[in-house]
Design a protein around this motif. Structure first.
Motif, PDB file in Angstrom:
ATOM      1  N   GLU A 143       0.859  -1.187   0.000  1.00 45.81           N
ATOM      2  CA  GLU A 143       0.000   0.000   0.000  1.00 45.81           C
ATOM      3  C   GLU A 143       0.889   1.229   0.000  1.00 45.81           C
ATOM      4  N   ASN A 144       0.469   2.228  -0.774  1.00 47.57           N
ATOM      5  CA  ASN A 144       1.275   3.439  -0.939  1.00 47.57           C
ATOM      6  C   ASN A 144       2.608   3.088  -1.586  1.00 47.57           C
ATOM      7  N   LYS A 236      -3.344   1.863  -3.787  1.00 48.34           N
ATOM      8  CA  LYS A 236      -2.754   3.186  -3.985  1.00 48.34           C
ATOM      9  C   LYS A 236      -1.375   3.073  -4.649  1.00 48.34           C
ATOM     10  N   VAL A 237      -1.436   2.802  -5.937  1.00 52.11           N
ATOM     11  CA  VAL A 237      -0.233   2.617  -6.759  1.00 52.11           C
ATOM     12  C   VAL A 237      -0.144   3.768  -7.747  1.00 52.11           C
ATOM     13  N   LEU A 238       1.040   4.356  -7.876  1.00 60.69           N
ATOM     14  CA  LEU A 238       1.264   5.462  -8.806  1.00 60.69           C
ATOM     15  C   LEU A 238       2.486   5.188  -9.668  1.00 60.69           C
ATOM     16  N   GLU A 258      -6.047  -1.904  -6.424  1.00 65.51           N
ATOM     17  CA  GLU A 258      -7.120  -0.941  -6.190  1.00 65.51           C
ATOM     18  C   GLU A 258      -6.514   0.448  -6.041  1.00 65.51           C
ATOM     19  N   ASP A 259      -7.130   1.423  -6.704  1.00 60.86           N
ATOM     20  CA  ASP A 259      -6.647   2.801  -6.705  1.00 60.86           C
ATOM     21  C   ASP A 259      -5.275   2.878  -7.391  1.00 60.86           C
ATOM     22  N   LEU A 260      -5.354   2.798  -8.685  1.00 54.40           N
ATOM     23  CA  LEU A 260      -4.169   2.758  -9.552  1.00 54.40           C
ATOM     24  C   LEU A 260      -4.149   3.998 -10.442  1.00 54.40           C
ATOM     25  N   THR A 261      -3.009   4.677 -10.483  1.00 52.98           N
ATOM     26  CA  THR A 261      -2.843   5.830 -11.366  1.00 52.98           C
ATOM     27  C   THR A 261      -1.583   5.643 -12.207  1.00 52.98           C
TER      28      THR A 261
END
Length: 549
Positions: A143-144, A236-238, A258-261
């Protein structure tokens, strides 16, 4: 961040159409807010990899130094691991939570050609559990986490992959042969090693079936090409600003995240790179892909969700995503869904993208046995030039060869292995150059259903070809075609609507309807006088199946 005014269907309203029982219309469309992809947040603490002995000489193996830097920052609660300018040779990098791996401008992470540095591990190949070599960059259950900056991640893919002589220039082929490796017996394919050749020509499986473990595949290790960047079950991957290139197989592969940019990245693979996909977004939820440039050897931006029974058991669709402001220069498809989509895909918006020189533009593919439901896909403001094949493409016979023409028309029993493609809207599509403007081929037992295409200008050799489609609507479509006999071909289509169709003057035949299952096809608000012959009916199609107003 991901709140956009898009004139697409309200997702809650679209749930009413999930059974495909009601045709969509433009009246159902409204402005809507999309889900947000949460962004990772990092502490300001920054550690340079040089603090742990990393050397940018392009030769020294810096794996240990990079991992020490990652471990140190992780233990302090997270922060930035900085890769300064330089050429940094390294083995596989394993990421940790709360780490932003930041590559400075002119920094290159070059992954070692020494395959002994990559452990055999449990991974996935085209949606199924398989033995793979460890990915150059990977992370599991994090995460993060981020990879940012203006540097380059280079997978050194040429040392891993085979190549056919027909894919290279004569001089390049001679260089490849002189570099080592072995040739196929017919002399037309180069393999990086004898082990690779034996596995390839022997059709050895890499799948992890019951009782198999990665170590059991040591005799074919060279054949198990790794994906370049794999994040598995992360939140939360960037990925931002970095160039990812020269992957041995798929380049960027977020799996069950989940929550990928993915923002402003460049993805580059040689045209001859087998499985050289750009991005494969598999079973992910809440994602944004924007401002990216891709030039790759296979599908560019691809949506996947597992393959066949294994994918259906996983049951994780790729959903709630926005793909906008991207450019694709080469690839088998610009935006692609499938063919490994057994977990389904839904609520995906594609906006303001340009495809130049790809094989296909919007590409949807599957086959009997996959199963899965692909629905609520919206594409708007898509611009294409020099598409080698079809601009808009649906095919539920992916990689199927027909022994006879009638084999395609045979109806099979609908079951969990039957793929479903339905409920989509494409708007403002421009294509200058393609073999076909639109190609749709569903199954006799499960047509491609409830697709709206409006405000399109398609310059292509052929116009529209549709087989086994139901509730398909074309509105305000301009077809500029070389072949006009016919401009539009329908086979076993039902509830097909054409409204405001423009086509070449003196076209031979405007519309040809074939097949005894064709019914309820209507064309309105169109100048029929421009065609030398308005309609043709054949192969059992009845006159009442087509209405021209």
């Amino acid at each position: 961040m991901m709140t956009f005014k898009l004139r697409f269907a309200n997702i809650a309203l679209m749930a009413l159409y999930s059974l495909g029982a009601v045709a969509q219309s433009s009246e159902n469309y409204s402005w809507t807010n999309l889900p947000k992809a949460r962004q990772p947040v990092f502490k300001q603490d920054t550690v340079r990899i040089t603090a742990y002995g990393a050397t940018p000489d392009g030769h020294t193996l810096n794996t240990e130094a990079i991992h020490k830097a990652i471990d140190a920052v992780n233990k302090k609660g997270g922060g930035v691991v900085l890769v300064p300018a330089g050429l940094w040779m390294t083995g596989p990098i394993v990421m940790k939570s709360n780490i932003n791996l930041h590559l400075s401008e002119n920094a290159t992470l070059l992954f070692t050609p020494d395959k002994t540095q990559y452990a055999l591990t449990e991974g996935f190949y085209e949606g199924k559990s398989a033995a793979r070599n460890q990915s150059p960059i990977s992370g599991i259950d994090l995460e993060n986490v981020a990879i940012t900056g203006k540097g380059i991640v280079d997978g050194n893919g040429d040392v891993w992959r085979a190549v056919h002589k027909s894919q290279l220039t004569e001089s390049h082929w001679k260089e490849k042969v002189a570099s080592g490796g072995v040739l196929k017996d017919d002399g037309k394919t180069w393999y990086p090693s004898q082990q690779f050749k034996d596995a390839s020509t022997g059709n050895k499986s890499m799948l992890l079936t019951a009782g198999k473990k990665p170590a059991d595949f040591a005799d074919m290790k060279d054949f198990l090409r790794p994906n370049l960047v794999v994040f598995n079950n992360c939140k939360k991957v960037l990925l931002e600003g970095v160039t990812f290139q020269n992957s041995a197989a798929w380049c960027i592969h977020p799996l069950m995240c989940e929550d990928l940019t993915i923002r402003n990245v460049r993805v580059k693979n040689p045209e001859y790179a087998h499985n050289g996909d750009g991005m494969d977004i598999e079973s992910c939820k809440n994602f944004l892909i924007e401002g990216c440039t891709l030039d790759v050897g296979d599908d560019a931006i691809c949506i996947k969700s597992g393959k066949d029974e294994e994918g259906r058991k996983r049951g994780m669709p790729t959903e709630n995503g926005l793909i906008r402001n991207n450019i694709v220069y080469n690839g088998h498809g610009g935006f692609v869904v499938g063919s490994e989509m057994s977990g389904g895909a839904r609520n995906i918006f594609v906006q303001n993208c340009t495809f130049m020189g790809t094989d296909k533009g919007l590409r949807f593919k599957s086959v009997r046995g996959r199963g899965g439901v692909v629905e609520k896909i919206y594409a708007k403001d898509i611009y294409m030039k020099d598409i080698a094949q079809e601009a808009v493409f649906f095919d539920l016979f992916y990689f199927v060869k027909f022994a006879t023409d009638g084999a395609r028309d045979m109806r099979e029993v609908v079951n969990e292995g039957t793929p479903v493609f339905r409920d989509m809207h494409f708007e403002n599509i421009v294509c200058n150059g393609a073999t076909k403007g639109v190609f749709i081929r569903g199954l006799a037992e499960m047509p491609v259903r409830n697709i709206v295409m409006e405000n399109m200008v398609l310059k292509a050799e052929k116009g529209i070809e549709l087989t086994d489609g139901d509730q398909i609507r074309f509105k305000n479509v301009k077809l500029i075609t070389e072949h006009t006999k016919p401009v539009i071909f329908i086979e076993n289509g039902t509830q097909i609507r054409f409204d405001e169709i423009s086509y070449n003057d003196k076209s031979d035949v405007l519309i040809s309807v074939n097949g005894e299952r064709s019914a309820d096809i209507k064309m309105d608000n169109t100048d029929f006088s421009k065609a030398q012959k308005t309609k043709e009916l054949s192969n059992g199609a009845q006159d009442k199946s087509l209405t021209l107003k």
